[in-house]
Motif scaffolding. Structure first.
Motif, PDB file in Angstrom:
ATOM      1  N   ALA A  18      -4.684 -11.823  -5.039  1.00 44.03           N
ATOM      2  CA  ALA A  18      -4.176 -10.447  -5.006  1.00 44.03           C
ATOM      3  C   ALA A  18      -2.755 -10.420  -4.465  1.00 44.03           C
ATOM      4  CB  ALA A  18      -5.094  -9.563  -4.154  1.00 44.03           C
ATOM      5  N   LYS A  19      -2.498 -11.229  -3.441  1.00 47.03           N
ATOM      6  CA  LYS A  19      -1.141 -11.295  -2.888  1.00 47.03           C
ATOM      7  C   LYS A  19      -0.171 -11.872  -3.919  1.00 47.03           C
ATOM      8  CE  LYS A  19      -0.874 -12.773   1.465  1.00 47.03           C
ATOM      9  NZ  LYS A  19      -0.441 -11.640   2.303  1.00 47.03           N
ATOM     10  N   LYS A  20      -0.678 -12.833  -4.722  1.00 48.06           N
ATOM     11  CA  LYS A  20       0.155 -13.416  -5.779  1.00 48.06           C
ATOM     12  C   LYS A  20       0.466 -12.367  -6.846  1.00 48.06           C
ATOM     13  CE  LYS A  20       0.275 -17.189  -9.159  1.00 48.06           C
ATOM     14  NZ  LYS A  20      -0.457 -18.357  -9.718  1.00 48.06           N
ATOM     15  N   MET A  21      -0.557 -11.581  -7.231  1.00 49.13           N
ATOM     16  CA  MET A  21      -0.317 -10.515  -8.202  1.00 49.13           C
ATOM     17  C   MET A  21       0.685  -9.495  -7.663  1.00 49.13           C
ATOM     18  SD  MET A  21      -2.896  -7.686  -9.922  1.00 49.13           S
ATOM     19  CE  MET A  21      -3.832  -8.834 -10.940  1.00 49.13           C
ATOM     20  N   ALA A  22       0.553  -9.165  -6.389  1.00 46.05           N
ATOM     21  CA  ALA A  22       1.480  -8.209  -5.779  1.00 46.05           C
ATOM     22  C   ALA A  22       2.916  -8.720  -5.863  1.00 46.05           C
ATOM     23  CB  ALA A  22       1.082  -7.959  -4.326  1.00 46.05           C
ATOM     24  N   ALA A  23       3.101 -10.005  -5.603  1.00 45.08           N
ATOM     25  CA  ALA A  23       4.440 -10.594  -5.681  1.00 45.08           C
ATOM     26  C   ALA A  23       4.974 -10.547  -7.116  1.00 45.08           C
ATOM     27  CB  ALA A  23       4.396 -12.039  -5.178  1.00 45.08           C
ATOM     28  N   TRP A  80     -12.246  -8.419  -9.640  1.00 43.20           N
ATOM     29  CA  TRP A  80     -12.280  -8.676  -8.195  1.00 43.20           C
ATOM     30  C   TRP A  80     -13.193  -7.678  -7.484  1.00 43.20           C
ATOM     31  CZ3 TRP A  80      -6.232  -9.136  -7.607  1.00 43.20           C
ATOM     32  CH2 TRP A  80      -5.827 -10.382  -8.109  1.00 43.20           C
ATOM     33  N   LEU A  81     -13.026  -6.402  -7.798  1.00 45.37           N
ATOM     34  CA  LEU A  81     -13.842  -5.381  -7.141  1.00 45.37           C
ATOM     35  C   LEU A  81     -15.327  -5.608  -7.412  1.00 45.37           C
ATOM     36  CD1 LEU A  81     -11.746  -2.121  -7.735  1.00 45.37           C
ATOM     37  CD2 LEU A  81     -12.098  -3.332  -5.575  1.00 45.37           C
ATOM     38  N   THR A  82     -15.659  -5.946  -8.642  1.00 47.58           N
ATOM     39  CA  THR A  82     -17.057  -6.209  -8.992  1.00 47.58           C
ATOM     40  C   THR A  82     -17.594  -7.398  -8.200  1.00 47.58           C
ATOM     41  OG1 THR A  82     -16.744  -5.326 -11.233  1.00 47.58           O
ATOM     42  CG2 THR A  82     -18.636  -6.781 -10.866  1.00 47.58           C
ATOM     43  N   ALA A  83     -16.796  -8.456  -8.095  1.00 47.33           N
ATOM     44  CA  ALA A  83     -17.213  -9.647  -7.346  1.00 47.33           C
ATOM     45  C   ALA A  83     -17.397  -9.344  -5.863  1.00 47.33           C
ATOM     46  CB  ALA A  83     -16.180 -10.762  -7.533  1.00 47.33           C
ATOM     47  N   ARG A  89     -16.219 -12.632   3.815  1.00 35.56           N
ATOM     48  CA  ARG A  89     -16.219 -11.630   2.755  1.00 35.56           C
ATOM     49  C   ARG A  89     -15.534 -12.162   1.500  1.00 35.56           C
ATOM     50  NH1 ARG A  89     -13.511  -6.508   4.261  1.00 35.56           N
ATOM     51  NH2 ARG A  89     -14.773  -5.680   2.574  1.00 35.56           N
ATOM     52  N   GLY A  90     -15.601 -13.445   1.297  1.00 30.21           N
ATOM     53  CA  GLY A  90     -15.034 -14.034   0.090  1.00 30.21           C
ATOM     54  C   GLY A  90     -13.529 -14.144   0.131  1.00 30.21           C
ATOM     55  N   GLY A  91     -12.944 -14.168   1.323  1.00 26.63           N
ATOM     56  CA  GLY A  91     -11.510 -14.349   1.460  1.00 26.63           C
ATOM     57  C   GLY A  91     -10.694 -13.105   1.234  1.00 26.63           C
ATOM     58  N   HIS A  92     -11.302 -11.929   1.225  1.00 20.80           N
ATOM     59  CA  HIS A  92     -10.547 -10.697   1.034  1.00 20.80           C
ATOM     60  C   HIS A  92     -10.785  -9.762   2.215  1.00 20.80           C
ATOM     61  CE1 HIS A  92     -14.537  -9.349  -0.219  1.00 20.80           C
ATOM     62  NE2 HIS A  92     -14.106  -8.106  -0.085  1.00 20.80           N
ATOM     63  N   ASN A  93      -9.936  -8.731   2.324  1.00 17.50           N
ATOM     64  CA  ASN A  93     -10.108  -7.761   3.395  1.00 17.50           C
ATOM     65  C   ASN A  93      -9.950  -6.342   2.843  1.00 17.50           C
ATOM     66  OD1 ASN A  93      -7.349  -7.433   3.023  1.00 17.50           O
ATOM     67  ND2 ASN A  93      -6.756  -8.387   4.948  1.00 17.50           N
ATOM     68  N   ILE A 108      -5.353  -4.864 -15.051  1.00 17.59           N
ATOM     69  CA  ILE A 108      -6.450  -3.912 -14.821  1.00 17.59           C
ATOM     70  C   ILE A 108      -7.787  -4.650 -14.888  1.00 17.59           C
ATOM     71  CG2 ILE A 108      -7.692  -1.926 -15.775  1.00 17.59           C
ATOM     72  CD1 ILE A 108      -4.955  -0.872 -16.754  1.00 17.59           C
ATOM     73  N   ARG A 109      -7.948  -5.506 -15.889  1.00 17.70           N
ATOM     74  CA  ARG A 109      -9.195  -6.259 -16.031  1.00 17.70           C
ATOM     75  C   ARG A 109      -9.409  -7.213 -14.853  1.00 17.70           C
ATOM     76  NH1 ARG A 109      -7.374  -6.219 -21.442  1.00 17.70           N
ATOM     77  NH2 ARG A 109      -6.494  -8.320 -21.281  1.00 17.70           N
ATOM     78  N   THR A 110      -8.332  -7.854 -14.419  1.00 16.27           N
ATOM     79  CA  THR A 110      -8.432  -8.779 -13.280  1.00 16.27           C
ATOM     80  C   THR A 110      -8.811  -8.043 -12.002  1.00 16.27           C
ATOM     81  OG1 THR A 110      -6.789 -10.279 -14.253  1.00 16.27           O
ATOM     82  CG2 THR A 110      -7.164 -10.452 -11.877  1.00 16.27           C
ATOM     83  N   LEU A 111      -8.141  -6.928 -11.740  1.00 14.24           N
ATOM     84  CA  LEU A 111      -8.439  -6.129 -10.547  1.00 14.24           C
ATOM     85  C   LEU A 111      -9.872  -5.618 -10.560  1.00 14.24           C
ATOM     86  CD1 LEU A 111      -5.075  -4.175 -10.573  1.00 14.24           C
ATOM     87  CD2 LEU A 111      -5.801  -5.660  -8.693  1.00 14.24           C
TER      88      LEU A 111
END
Length: 223
Positions: A198-203, A122-125, A64-68, A116-119
């Motif tokens: 995403a984990k990096k952004m969370a940190a 990701w959702l679009t991808a 799934r492109g490395g996401h869950n 916001i733009r980055t998130l």
């Protein structure tokens, strides 16, 4: 006697020729069987390879492109959360009583707008739906009233109607609560997410917003 011996010799010769034919046929069959066996071995090797390297299922992160699901929930939750923070920050110019609060609001907007733009990207991808633009102002549609630090409509109206010191106090108190909600969401992503960016952004959110909470509490203490 000579005739009998001749007959015996002919019989032996015929028998020998028949035996030779049978041997040749057997060899041909062995060759054919060898080919089938070879194909059989090839099929077995292919099956073994398939067993050794199974195709990832759609539920695995790699497929799934490395996401869950945690990454999707993080993005879908953080977008309206960030939008509301930006909406709050946009109220500061002309309402804030201190330059420190106005500066802080500008910094919050500057940090969260790009996220916001980055998130959203990701959702679009990932083939997921990006929350509607007005989602941050329609908290009831998400069942988010009072959850994750989101402001209620009443709190937002109160902030819009305030000015000067009253605005500063309300903005700081509400933004502290808002940031605390973001920290909880980011901690969940850092623990359960699979998508490295995403984990990096969370940190980064945990680091930056923790510092901003400390800063805002300091400004409230000064008041």
């Amino acid at each position: 006697m000579k005739i009998e011996r001749s007959l015996v010799r002919r019989t032996v010769a015929v028998a020998a020729a028949g035996a030779t034919a049978l041997v040749l046929a057997a060899c041909g069959g062995a060759d054919d069987g060898g080919s089938v066996g070879s194909a059989g071995h090839g099929g077995h090797s292919a099956a073994a390879s398939a067993t050794a390297s199974p195709t990832p299922s759609a539920s695995t992160p790699d497929a799934r492109g490395g996401h869950n699901a945690a990454d999707v929930a993080f993005a879908k939750g953080m977008i309206p959360h960030h939008r509301q923070a930006v909406e709050m920050a946009d109220l500061a110019p002309g309402r804030a009583g201190s330059p420190e609060v106005e500066k802080l609001a500008a910094e919050i907007k500057k940090a969260q707008d790009p996220e916001i733009r980055t998130l959203s990207g990701w959702l679009t991808a990932w083939g997921e739906e990006v929350p509607a633009e007005g989602a941050a102002m329609d908290h009831s549609s998400h069942g988010m009233d009072g959850m994750d630090g989101m402001m209620t409509d009443q709190e937002m109206r109160g902030l819009r109607d305030a000015s000067g010191e009253a605005f500063d106090t309300a903005f700081l108190e509400l933004m502290v609560k808002h940031h605390e909600g973001a920290l909880a969401m980011a901690e969940t992503e850092r623990a359960d997410g699979a998508f490295a960016p995403a984990k990096k952004m969370a940190a980064q959110i945990i680091t930056s917003q923790s510092a901003e909470i400390e800063r805002m509490n300091g400004l409230l203490g000064e008041g």
